[in-house]
Design an enzyme around this catalytic site. Sequence first.
Site, PDB file in Angstrom:
ATOM      1  N   HIS A 171       0.822  -1.227   0.000  1.00  0.00           N
ATOM      2  CA  HIS A 171       0.000   0.000   0.000  1.00  0.00           C
ATOM      3  C   HIS A 171       0.848   1.266   0.000  1.00  0.00           C
ATOM      4  O   HIS A 171       0.313   2.357  -0.171  1.00  0.00           O
ATOM      5  CB  HIS A 171      -0.942   0.021   1.209  1.00  0.00           C
ATOM      6  CG  HIS A 171      -1.912  -1.119   1.227  1.00  0.00           C
ATOM      7  ND1 HIS A 171      -2.680  -1.454   0.131  1.00  0.00           N
ATOM      8  CD2 HIS A 171      -2.237  -2.015   2.195  1.00  0.00           C
ATOM      9  CE1 HIS A 171      -3.432  -2.515   0.430  1.00  0.00           C
ATOM     10  NE2 HIS A 171      -3.171  -2.870   1.672  1.00  0.00           N
ATOM     11  N   GLY A 230      -2.166   1.817   5.330  1.00  0.00           N
ATOM     12  CA  GLY A 230      -2.522   0.437   5.678  1.00  0.00           C
ATOM     13  C   GLY A 230      -1.351  -0.382   6.204  1.00  0.00           C
ATOM     14  O   GLY A 230      -1.072  -1.459   5.679  1.00  0.00           O
ATOM     15  N   ASP A 274      -2.660 -10.922  -2.213  1.00  0.00           N
ATOM     16  CA  ASP A 274      -3.220 -10.458  -0.941  1.00  0.00           C
ATOM     17  C   ASP A 274      -4.667 -10.027  -1.208  1.00  0.00           C
ATOM     18  O   ASP A 274      -5.011  -9.682  -2.339  1.00  0.00           O
ATOM     19  CB  ASP A 274      -2.390  -9.255  -0.475  1.00  0.00           C
ATOM     20  CG  ASP A 274      -2.701  -8.795   0.939  1.00  0.00           C
ATOM     21  OD1 ASP A 274      -2.004  -9.238   1.863  1.00  0.00           O
ATOM     22  OD2 ASP A 274      -3.650  -7.991   1.113  1.00  0.00           O
ATOM     23  N   HIS A 276      -6.100  -7.427  -0.410  1.00  0.00           N
ATOM     24  CA  HIS A 276      -6.183  -5.986  -0.686  1.00  0.00           C
ATOM     25  C   HIS A 276      -5.413  -5.647  -1.971  1.00  0.00           C
ATOM     26  O   HIS A 276      -4.368  -6.240  -2.234  1.00  0.00           O
ATOM     27  CB  HIS A 276      -5.603  -5.201   0.496  1.00  0.00           C
ATOM     28  CG  HIS A 276      -6.274  -5.514   1.796  1.00  0.00           C
ATOM     29  ND1 HIS A 276      -5.710  -6.350   2.742  1.00  0.00           N
ATOM     30  CD2 HIS A 276      -7.483  -5.140   2.281  1.00  0.00           C
ATOM     31  CE1 HIS A 276      -6.541  -6.458   3.768  1.00  0.00           C
ATOM     32  NE2 HIS A 276      -7.630  -5.748   3.515  1.00  0.00           N
ATOM     33  N   ASP A 323      -4.816 -13.054   4.057  1.00  0.00           N
ATOM     34  CA  ASP A 323      -6.078 -12.413   4.441  1.00  0.00           C
ATOM     35  C   ASP A 323      -7.205 -12.751   3.463  1.00  0.00           C
ATOM     36  O   ASP A 323      -8.283 -12.162   3.526  1.00  0.00           O
ATOM     37  CB  ASP A 323      -5.904 -10.895   4.628  1.00  0.00           C
ATOM     38  CG  ASP A 323      -5.046 -10.241   3.570  1.00  0.00           C
ATOM     39  OD1 ASP A 323      -4.804 -10.883   2.520  1.00  0.00           O
ATOM     40  OD2 ASP A 323      -4.616  -9.088   3.782  1.00  0.00           O
ATOM     41  N   TYR A 337      -5.148 -11.586   9.086  1.00  0.00           N
ATOM     42  CA  TYR A 337      -5.784 -10.968  10.265  1.00  0.00           C
ATOM     43  C   TYR A 337      -6.885 -11.845  10.848  1.00  0.00           C
ATOM     44  O   TYR A 337      -7.901 -11.350  11.329  1.00  0.00           O
ATOM     45  CB  TYR A 337      -6.328  -9.575   9.899  1.00  0.00           C
ATOM     46  CG  TYR A 337      -5.337  -8.745   9.129  1.00  0.00           C
ATOM     47  CD1 TYR A 337      -4.337  -8.034   9.793  1.00  0.00           C
ATOM     48  CD2 TYR A 337      -5.363  -8.697   7.738  1.00  0.00           C
ATOM     49  CE1 TYR A 337      -3.400  -7.301   9.083  1.00  0.00           C
ATOM     50  CE2 TYR A 337      -4.428  -7.964   7.020  1.00  0.00           C
ATOM     51  CZ  TYR A 337      -3.459  -7.274   7.702  1.00  0.00           C
ATOM     52  OH  TYR A 337      -2.515  -6.546   7.001  1.00  0.00           O
TER      53      TYR A 337
HETATM   54 ZN   LIG Z   1      -3.917  -7.390   2.891  1.00  0.00          ZN
END
Ligand SMILES: [Zn+2]
Length: 299
Positions: free
Chosen positions: A120, A128, A157, A159, A233, A276
């Site tokens: 990020h 992030g 990932d 994200h 994640d 997470y």
């Molecule tokens: Zn992530």
Amino acid sequence: MVKIAWHEQYVHPLPEGHRFPMLKYELIPQQLLHQGWISSEQLFAPDLLNEELVLRSHDPKYWEHLKMLSLPPKDQRRIGLPLSRQLVERELRIAQGTVEGALHALEDGIAFNVAGGTHHAGSDWGEGFCLLNDQAIAANYLLDKGLVGRVLIIDLDVHQGNGTAEIFADDRRVFTFSMHGDKNFPFRKERSDLDIPLADGVGDAEFLKKLAEVLPGLMHHKPDFVFYLSGVDILDSDRLGKLCLSKAGCRERDRLVFQFCRDHGLPVQVSMGGGYSPQIKDIVDAHCMTFKTGIDIFD
Ligand SMILES: [Zn+2]
């Protein structure tokens, strides 16, 4: 012998109740050793990254703000971690671990970092939990040194790899591929060379089918090196991701990527990215399985 970057400073104390799971950075090497999947000689402790390499991928003003701990409060909040000298040092070590890992991957086919995947972080911002973009820094290093000509970044990932996409937006030597949750952070996405946004609730079958379909086509870019961001994640149990992969599905994802690299003779550096799940064991098990899967395929 497959090399793995880890430094005790990867485990940086954070204020109580922080949402960022620091503990995994301590437990992953322990578990890998305990399982007998790696031996201690495979671990190497990275030094601090040279400033010149930071500046090759990041804006001088942004770096100055990080170094002097003078980032404006709203820019600090965007990072989501309390800024400190130790935190900046941690990030420099992680990026150095990815640079050295990339060099090891050229020798051994594969190398890992027990952290990183700080995708990020863009050229002039942190976000992030990411301050500096480790794989962007390492990609620029390999290209600048003439060690590789074209790079492929595979970011799986949950994200989007928005910082990586922005850093390489105008660099045709680097192909950025991100498959991620569409309705997830970052809500303002950058444009990767290839983005595959996924709907909430996507599970093993759809995820793996899409990945298997897309991998062969990535060879059109003619890469000679791969950076893989293997965030866990994507798991159903994750409290930030909105996808529903099982642990077996996550392992199959890694297998597809590593087999693709192996089949095409592409060295691969692996950074961990996010994870997470509420139970730390789920996070650690899934990350450790990435290491085992990659080592098995390349050994
Ligand atoms: Zn992530």
